[in-house]
Scaffold this active site. Structure first.
Site, PDB file in Angstrom:
ATOM      1  N   HIS A 157       0.701  -1.209   0.167  1.00 55.63           N
ATOM      2  CA  HIS A 157       0.029   0.039   0.049  1.00 55.63           C
ATOM      3  C   HIS A 157       0.774   1.340   0.076  1.00 55.63           C
ATOM      4  O   HIS A 157       0.273   2.415  -0.104  1.00 55.63           O
ATOM      5  CB  HIS A 157      -0.882   0.019   1.167  1.00 55.63           C
ATOM      6  CG  HIS A 157      -1.965  -1.209   1.120  1.00 55.63           C
ATOM      7  ND1 HIS A 157      -2.788  -1.585   0.085  1.00 55.63           N
ATOM      8  CD2 HIS A 157      -2.030  -1.966   2.075  1.00 55.63           C
ATOM      9  CE1 HIS A 157      -3.622  -2.593   0.550  1.00 55.63           C
ATOM     10  NE2 HIS A 157      -3.043  -3.175   1.758  1.00 55.63           N
ATOM     11  N   ASP A 191      -2.737 -10.670  -2.152  1.00 55.53           N
ATOM     12  CA  ASP A 191      -3.011 -10.150  -0.769  1.00 55.53           C
ATOM     13  C   ASP A 191      -4.706  -9.875  -0.984  1.00 55.53           C
ATOM     14  O   ASP A 191      -5.152  -9.637  -2.293  1.00 55.53           O
ATOM     15  CB  ASP A 191      -2.274  -8.863  -0.457  1.00 55.53           C
ATOM     16  CG  ASP A 191      -2.551  -8.322   1.165  1.00 55.53           C
ATOM     17  OD1 ASP A 191      -2.032  -8.946   1.744  1.00 55.53           O
ATOM     18  OD2 ASP A 191      -3.756  -7.837   0.932  1.00 55.53           O
ATOM     19  N   HIS A 193      -5.987  -7.288  -0.390  1.00 54.93           N
ATOM     20  CA  HIS A 193      -6.193  -6.115  -0.643  1.00 54.93           C
ATOM     21  C   HIS A 193      -5.708  -5.761  -1.809  1.00 54.93           C
ATOM     22  O   HIS A 193      -4.613  -5.990  -2.211  1.00 54.93           O
ATOM     23  CB  HIS A 193      -5.966  -5.160   0.664  1.00 54.93           C
ATOM     24  CG  HIS A 193      -6.586  -5.542   1.890  1.00 54.93           C
ATOM     25  ND1 HIS A 193      -6.109  -6.317   2.655  1.00 54.93           N
ATOM     26  CD2 HIS A 193      -7.833  -5.182   2.248  1.00 54.93           C
ATOM     27  CE1 HIS A 193      -7.005  -6.437   3.792  1.00 54.93           C
ATOM     28  NE2 HIS A 193      -8.101  -5.884   3.434  1.00 54.93           N
ATOM     29  N   ASP A 280      -4.403 -13.008   3.659  1.00 56.29           N
ATOM     30  CA  ASP A 280      -5.597 -12.705   4.229  1.00 56.29           C
ATOM     31  C   ASP A 280      -6.961 -12.996   3.460  1.00 56.29           C
ATOM     32  O   ASP A 280      -8.008 -12.412   3.585  1.00 56.29           O
ATOM     33  CB  ASP A 280      -5.719 -11.194   4.590  1.00 56.29           C
ATOM     34  CG  ASP A 280      -5.050 -10.070   3.567  1.00 56.29           C
ATOM     35  OD1 ASP A 280      -4.444 -10.622   2.732  1.00 56.29           O
ATOM     36  OD2 ASP A 280      -4.786  -8.928   3.927  1.00 56.29           O
TER      37      ASP A 280
HETATM   38 ZN   LIG Z   1      -4.326  -7.284   2.911  1.00 54.11          ZN
END
Ligand SMILES: [Zn+2]
Length: 337
Positions: A157, A191, A193, A280
């Site tokens: 991120h 991931d 996200h 995740d």
């Molecule tokens: Zn994540």
């Protein structure tokens, strides 16, 4: 397979939490995550641990304009457990003439207030990027075909303008920049996200292909990025592939997304592949909403290994520490078998 181990870790332990009506939040990135992965891999003699090496600061600083801000803010904190958050977020379009000097204005460098700077944050974030660099150098030398870098904090991120989402320096982007002078690079982010920072680093680059399979940003962090129509820009147009999946997706949907990635990456034909490996996506993860089973990671590993690119796998998220070690182990053994 070689496992690159950080030369520090437990120094970074953010604890911030809140409860507001029905809404509660707690930072999930704990040192325990690294411990469970190490325990699981150490129990299998097929993995050899290698301690990460130091690299020149410039390799990280030149990519992250907020490098000095994180370094100086961390150095200015007195207490080991103190968490620092900026209190001014000027947003896009602000006149950002004043840099670095005032920690409270640090919102010019970050997207959120869940990514605190603590006394040791700079040291651990730098070591995390160096863990990825150590792996990249092993791949580049030709000594290893596949290396797993046990990075923490995560990096995907953190972008070329701002950091956030538990991430300070982008580990996979740092490794990709290290490899890029020697050949083309593809990055796949698995991931839960979307890897918004990684995407932004390379969206105008033709020789770095980025792709991410993630929870649909319509309903998931990072919300503002990760949609299918983000395909790269300028000369990098066509070099980004976002594959958002709805909540509740299981391995069948997931493997279909990997099929799409496979078509695109084979057409791109990179010299190197980097996997931003978050876990995740597991069905019991406290912040993810996919339904992958622990065994599914072996299938994902086998599918990606079949591409036969020299590959650096970097650890990203994954917050259910009761299954994280097995998920990582399955991905890596699925890769080798
Ligand atoms: Zn994540």
């Amino acid at each position: 397979m070689k496992v690159i181990e950080k030369y520090n870790d437990s120094l970074h332990n953010p604890y911030w939490k809140f409860q507001l009506g029905p809404c509660s939040y707690e930072v999930k990135d704990t040192p325990r995550r690294v411990e469970v992965i190490k325990e699981r891999l150490r129990a299998d003699k097929r993995f050899q641990f290698v301690l990460a090496k130091k690299f020149p600061e410039q390799l990280i600083a030149r990519l992250h304009p907020y490098h000095d801000y994180i370094q100086k803010t961390a150095a200015g904190l007195k207490e080991k457990d103190e968490e620092f958050y900026p209190d001014l977020f000027p947003g896009d379009g602000a006149h950002l003439r004043r840099r670095v000097d005032e920690p409270l204005w640090g919102g010019q460098w970050c997207t959120d207030a869940v990514t605190p700077i603590m006394k040791k944050t700079y040291a651990v974030a730098r070591a995390s990027a160096e863990t990825a660099l150590t792996g990249a150098r092993l791949i580049l030398s030709g000594q290893e075909r596949t290396v797993y870098a046990l990075c923490r904090p995560s990096g995907h991120h953190a972008g070329p303008r701002v950091f956030g989402g538990y991430c300070y320096f982008n580990n996979v982007a740092t490794a990709a920049e290290f490899l890029a002078p020697h050949g083309s690079v593809a990055i796949l982010d698995i991931d839960y996200h979307h890897g918004n920072g990684t995407q932004e680093f390379f969206e105008e680059r033709k020789h770095v292909f980025t792709s991410s399979i993630h929870g649909d940003p319509d309903a998931e962090y990072p919300y503002f990025w990760g949609y299918e129509d983000e395909r790269g820009r300028g000369q990098g147009l066509g070099s980004n592939l976002n594959l958002p999946l709805p909540k509740g997706s299981g391995i069948e949907m997931y493997l279909k997304a990997i099929d799409k990635f496979e078509d695109a990456v084979r057409a791109f034909a990179p010299n190197y592949l980097i996997i931003a490996a978050g876990f995740d996506t597991h069905k019991t993860d406290p912040i993810g909403e996919f339904r992958l089973e622990t065994e599914d990671y072996g299938k994902i590993g086998a599918r990606l290994a079949a591409l036969e690119f020299p590959t650096l796998i970097c650890q990203e998220g994954g917050y259910d520490t009761t299954v994280l070690g097995d998920c990582v182990h399955n991905l890596l053994t699925g890769w080798e078998e």
